[in-house]
Design a protein around this motif. Structure first.
Motif, PDB file in Angstrom:
ATOM      1  N   TYR A 193       1.614  17.281  -1.171  1.00 35.77           N
ATOM      2  CA  TYR A 193       2.798  16.576  -0.956  1.00 35.77           C
ATOM      3  C   TYR A 193       2.852  15.808   0.402  1.00 35.77           C
ATOM      4  O   TYR A 193       2.341  16.394   1.256  1.00 35.77           O
ATOM      5  N   GLN A 194       3.974  14.868   0.604  1.00 36.04           N
ATOM      6  CA  GLN A 194       4.090  14.366   1.876  1.00 36.04           C
ATOM      7  C   GLN A 194       5.519  14.652   2.146  1.00 36.04           C
ATOM      8  O   GLN A 194       5.931  14.782   3.643  1.00 36.04           O
ATOM      9  N   LEU A 195       6.476  15.045   1.302  1.00 32.44           N
ATOM     10  CA  LEU A 195       7.860  15.510   1.590  1.00 32.44           C
ATOM     11  C   LEU A 195       8.450  16.467   0.698  1.00 32.44           C
ATOM     12  O   LEU A 195       8.014  16.536  -0.379  1.00 32.44           O
ATOM     13  N   ASN A 196       9.168  17.705   1.449  1.00 33.73           N
ATOM     14  CA  ASN A 196       9.771  18.816   0.805  1.00 33.73           C
ATOM     15  C   ASN A 196      11.234  18.412   0.710  1.00 33.73           C
ATOM     16  O   ASN A 196      12.103  18.094   1.637  1.00 33.73           O
ATOM     17  N   ILE A 197      11.625  18.677  -0.579  1.00 35.16           N
ATOM     18  CA  ILE A 197      13.178  18.455  -0.752  1.00 35.16           C
ATOM     19  C   ILE A 197      13.606  19.706  -1.747  1.00 35.16           C
ATOM     20  O   ILE A 197      13.214  19.839  -2.734  1.00 35.16           O
ATOM     21  N   THR A 198      14.730  20.179  -0.958  1.00 34.16           N
ATOM     22  CA  THR A 198      15.064  21.394  -1.920  1.00 34.16           C
ATOM     23  C   THR A 198      16.591  20.895  -2.240  1.00 34.16           C
ATOM     24  O   THR A 198      17.497  20.395  -1.284  1.00 34.16           O
ATOM     25  N   ASN A 199      17.142  20.920  -3.503  1.00 33.30           N
ATOM     26  CA  ASN A 199      18.329  20.704  -3.762  1.00 33.30           C
ATOM     27  C   ASN A 199      18.792  21.806  -4.569  1.00 33.30           C
ATOM     28  O   ASN A 199      18.225  22.123  -5.664  1.00 33.30           O
ATOM     29  N   VAL A 200      19.898  22.327  -4.352  1.00 34.55           N
ATOM     30  CA  VAL A 200      20.523  23.340  -4.948  1.00 34.55           C
ATOM     31  C   VAL A 200      21.984  23.201  -5.094  1.00 34.55           C
ATOM     32  O   VAL A 200      22.753  22.879  -4.227  1.00 34.55           O
ATOM     33  N   PRO A 201      22.294  23.300  -6.511  1.00 38.21           N
ATOM     34  CA  PRO A 201      23.824  23.327  -6.627  1.00 38.21           C
ATOM     35  C   PRO A 201      24.624  24.569  -6.360  1.00 38.21           C
ATOM     36  O   PRO A 201      24.131  25.777  -6.386  1.00 38.21           O
ATOM     37  N   GLY A 202      25.596  24.218  -5.665  1.00 44.94           N
ATOM     38  CA  GLY A 202      26.620  25.566  -5.494  1.00 44.94           C
ATOM     39  C   GLY A 202      27.812  25.387  -6.260  1.00 44.94           C
ATOM     40  O   GLY A 202      27.950  24.647  -6.800  1.00 44.94           O
ATOM     41  N   PRO A 203      28.747  26.473  -5.823  1.00 46.55           N
ATOM     42  CA  PRO A 203      30.040  26.585  -6.475  1.00 46.55           C
ATOM     43  C   PRO A 203      30.915  25.388  -6.265  1.00 46.55           C
ATOM     44  O   PRO A 203      30.750  24.806  -5.056  1.00 46.55           O
ATOM     45  N   GLN A 204      31.674  24.846  -7.311  1.00 49.12           N
ATOM     46  CA  GLN A 204      32.626  23.797  -7.019  1.00 49.12           C
ATOM     47  C   GLN A 204      34.042  24.262  -6.864  1.00 49.12           C
ATOM     48  O   GLN A 204      35.074  23.574  -7.330  1.00 49.12           O
ATOM     49  N   SER A 205      34.224  25.301  -6.194  1.00 46.78           N
ATOM     50  CA  SER A 205      35.543  25.869  -5.812  1.00 46.78           C
ATOM     51  C   SER A 205      35.463  26.145  -4.219  1.00 46.78           C
ATOM     52  O   SER A 205      34.149  26.616  -3.830  1.00 46.78           O
ATOM     53  N   PRO A 206      36.350  26.369  -3.527  1.00 50.43           N
ATOM     54  CA  PRO A 206      36.300  26.811  -2.188  1.00 50.43           C
ATOM     55  C   PRO A 206      35.889  28.160  -2.155  1.00 50.43           C
ATOM     56  O   PRO A 206      36.539  29.052  -2.633  1.00 50.43           O
ATOM     57  N   LEU A 207      35.054  28.401  -0.882  1.00 48.97           N
ATOM     58  CA  LEU A 207      34.749  29.685  -0.499  1.00 48.97           C
ATOM     59  C   LEU A 207      35.383  29.979   0.982  1.00 48.97           C
ATOM     60  O   LEU A 207      35.798  28.928   1.663  1.00 48.97           O
ATOM     61  N   GLY A 210       0.889  -1.114   0.139  1.00 53.38           N
ATOM     62  CA  GLY A 210      -0.021  -0.037   0.024  1.00 53.38           C
ATOM     63  C   GLY A 210       0.944   1.213   0.060  1.00 53.38           C
ATOM     64  O   GLY A 210       0.168   2.360  -0.385  1.00 53.38           O
ATOM     65  N   ILE A 211       1.893   1.044   0.266  1.00 54.10           N
ATOM     66  CA  ILE A 211       3.074   2.214   0.126  1.00 54.10           C
ATOM     67  C   ILE A 211       3.798   1.992  -0.991  1.00 54.10           C
ATOM     68  O   ILE A 211       4.736   1.647  -0.978  1.00 54.10           O
ATOM     69  N   ARG A 212       3.329   2.604  -2.176  1.00 57.78           N
ATOM     70  CA  ARG A 212       4.001   2.379  -3.574  1.00 57.78           C
ATOM     71  C   ARG A 212       4.841   3.681  -3.631  1.00 57.78           C
ATOM     72  O   ARG A 212       6.038   3.504  -4.330  1.00 57.78           O
ATOM     73  N   GLN A 213       4.793   4.747  -3.026  1.00 58.62           N
ATOM     74  CA  GLN A 213       5.363   6.000  -3.308  1.00 58.62           C
ATOM     75  C   GLN A 213       5.110   6.962  -2.581  1.00 58.62           C
ATOM     76  O   GLN A 213       4.236   6.923  -1.934  1.00 58.62           O
ATOM     77  N   ILE A 214       6.228   7.856  -2.403  1.00 58.75           N
ATOM     78  CA  ILE A 214       5.926   9.022  -1.594  1.00 58.75           C
ATOM     79  C   ILE A 214       5.993  10.586  -2.643  1.00 58.75           C
ATOM     80  O   ILE A 214       6.996  10.492  -3.283  1.00 58.75           O
ATOM     81  N   ARG A 215       5.043  11.132  -2.256  1.00 65.06           N
ATOM     82  CA  ARG A 215       4.885  12.175  -3.197  1.00 65.06           C
ATOM     83  C   ARG A 215       5.822  13.470  -2.612  1.00 65.06           C
ATOM     84  O   ARG A 215       5.618  13.806  -1.262  1.00 65.06           O
ATOM     85  N   ALA A 216       6.819  13.894  -3.466  1.00 66.17           N
ATOM     86  CA  ALA A 216       7.688  14.995  -2.847  1.00 66.17           C
ATOM     87  C   ALA A 216       7.437  16.015  -3.732  1.00 66.17           C
ATOM     88  O   ALA A 216       7.207  16.102  -5.053  1.00 66.17           O
TER      89      ALA A 216
END
Length: 482
Positions: free
Chosen positions: A382-396, A290-296
């Protein structure tokens, strides 16, 4: 006249309770090296850069009789020492101890009588490292008028940029008569002000009615002995306490999986989360029937003139994806997630990850804040909040100290005891998991399961492993017929 709070922002304040503090947070870990980075240097750095985010020295002032929405006014008692606090772990402090400290701090709401932010300088970590924990209310960072303070504190070089001196002084706070006169004037000359006031009162009435209905339902359930039905394993009433979990993984693994199976790094991250949720639910002995998926909801950056403009060069829109937690194959999970994002890619509105990563300053903190605002508007979908953010690939760097880790700490919304934030930075992918302490006492296990899910995808990407086909291929018999 000072700027008036918009109805959408006022809703965040109205919905905030002891169980749902409406602030975003970020954990950043630094290696001071020879920089001498300490609490005093941090105070100097913020004093030097805070002029770029003037709202960080403003507080909210209500209008007598609620004739109009509150306004932003300069805090004539602004005290930087109150907002920039000092803390420490027993040396050598571990990451587990840091997470426990963070969990307690993010559980506490911000003081509404002051500017709505705090920064904690945490000393005592192992290897001589220090951490910064920032808390910023959702009404403060909208990406339009104000970006996150963290976006202006970091430099691309160990040598800090030289800034002009700041001659700020607080403007006198408006008197009650001035606030009333301004409310009347705005209502007469600016129709939007009157509409906003009516909308705010209407929304408040609906929230009060909704709260009363919910209370009546709880009383009825208690009298009849019935328990409320949980819609999913990750739903339920929140407590006042939080649990924060962090996961550090190499970006190279996601790129390897993408190269073998296709899709994007974002697809691989979401497939990793889906596998982690599946493993975590199985360790809880949750019945998968009954738990086929989680809506995000996954807020994404788009170019869309019909959405509210931001200062980041793009808008943020909600995108819904069903995480296939019932699927046992990690590769098929990845393909299903990739397919769900294909329609979004084909619209042509999407913004490339490398473009987002190239925005001046450390923009992920601002993007996470805006993403949380978008998720709040859609929380019943929805059931789940996902924030995915790309950042710089060099040191700060902050005052010469290199930032080695950055973990987002997203807020929890009513009925949602779990939220996940992801930031990629300098060759690593950092997960920040916020969970309700009572609803999810085993949140640490979810972090372990996410790591194992990534390992599972990497194993499925080895040179000796057979590949799952993408799409359908015609059988030889069908080919002959054609």
């Amino acid at each position: 006249m000072s700027e008036r709070l918009r109805p959408r922002d006022l809703a965040f304040l109205a919905e905030e309770t002891a169980q749902t503090p409406m602030h975003n947070a970020t954990i950043e870990i630094f290696d001071p090296g020879e920089s001498g980075f300490d609490h005093e240097r941090l105070m100097e750095l913020i004093q030097d850069r805070i002029s770029f985010v003037p709202r960080y020295r403003q507080r909210l002032q209500s209008v007598p009789g609620q004739l109009a929405n509150p306004v932003w006014v300069d805090d004539d008692q602004f005290d930087l020492g109150y907002h920039v606090r000092r803390s420490a772990l027993p040396r050598p402090g571990s990451l587990d101890q840091l997470r426990e400290l963070v969990s307690r701090i993010v559980s506490r709401p911000l003081d509404r009588s002051r500017p709505l932010w705090e920064v904690y300088f945490v000393e005592g970590l192992s290897e001589g490292r220090v951490a910064l924990l920032s808390k910023t209310h959702q009404v403060l960072v909208d990406g339009v008028q104000t970006v996150d303070l963290g976006q202006v504190l970091l430099d691309t070089s160990p040598t800090p940029k030289t800034m002009e001196s700041d001659d700020w002084y607080a403007r006198r706070a408006p008197s009650p008569f001035t606030l009333l006169a301004g409310a009347v004037k705005d209502s007469l000359t600016e129709p939007d002000t009157l509409v906003d006031t009516v909308r705010t009162r209407t929304d408040a009435a609906w929230r009060t009615a909704g709260a009363a209905t919910a209370n009546a339902r709880r009383v009825a359930n208690a009298l009849t002995g019935r328990r409320p039905v949980k819609e999913s394993p990750i739903s339920g009433a929140l407590s006042q306490q939080r649990r924060v979990v962090t996961v550090d993984t190499p970006l190279a693994d996601y790129r390897t999986i993408r190269a073998v199976h296709g899709g994007t790094v974002n697809d691989v991250i979401l497939a990793t989360i889906a596998g982690g949720l599946r493993g975590w639910l199985m360790t809880r002995a949750e019945s998968m029937a009954g738990i086929r998926q989680i809506r995000a909801v996954v807020p994404v950056s788009v170019i869309d003139a019909e959405l509210e403009a931001t200062s980041l060069g793009s808008q943020i829109a909600a995108h819904f994806v069903d995480l296939p937690i019932l699927e046992a194959s990690p590769v098929i999970r990845l393909h299903q997630v990739s397919y769900s994002f294909q329609a979004h890619k084909e619209t042509g509105r999407g913004v490339a990850a490398n473009r987002l990563a190239g925005i001046a300053g450390f923009a992920p903190t601002t993007f996470h804040a805006i993403g949380s605002r978008v998720a709040a508007d859609e929380r019943r979908s929805y059931q789940l909040n996902i924030t995915n953010v790309p950042g710089p690939q060099s040191p700060l760097y902050a005052a010469g100290a290199e930032m080695v880790s950055s973990y987002p700490v997203p807020p929890l919304l009513p009925g949602h005891p779990l939220a996940i934030g992801v930031t990629s930075y300098n060759g690593r992918v950092f997960y920040g998991i916020t969970a309700d302490r009572d609803q999810m006492p085993d949140a640490d296990l979810l972090g372990t399961c996410i790591t194992e899910s990534l390992d599972e995808l990497m194993d499925a990407s080895s040179a000796t492993r057979p590949r799952a086909p993408r799409g359908r291929k015609r059988s030889p018999r069908s080919a002959k017929k054609s």
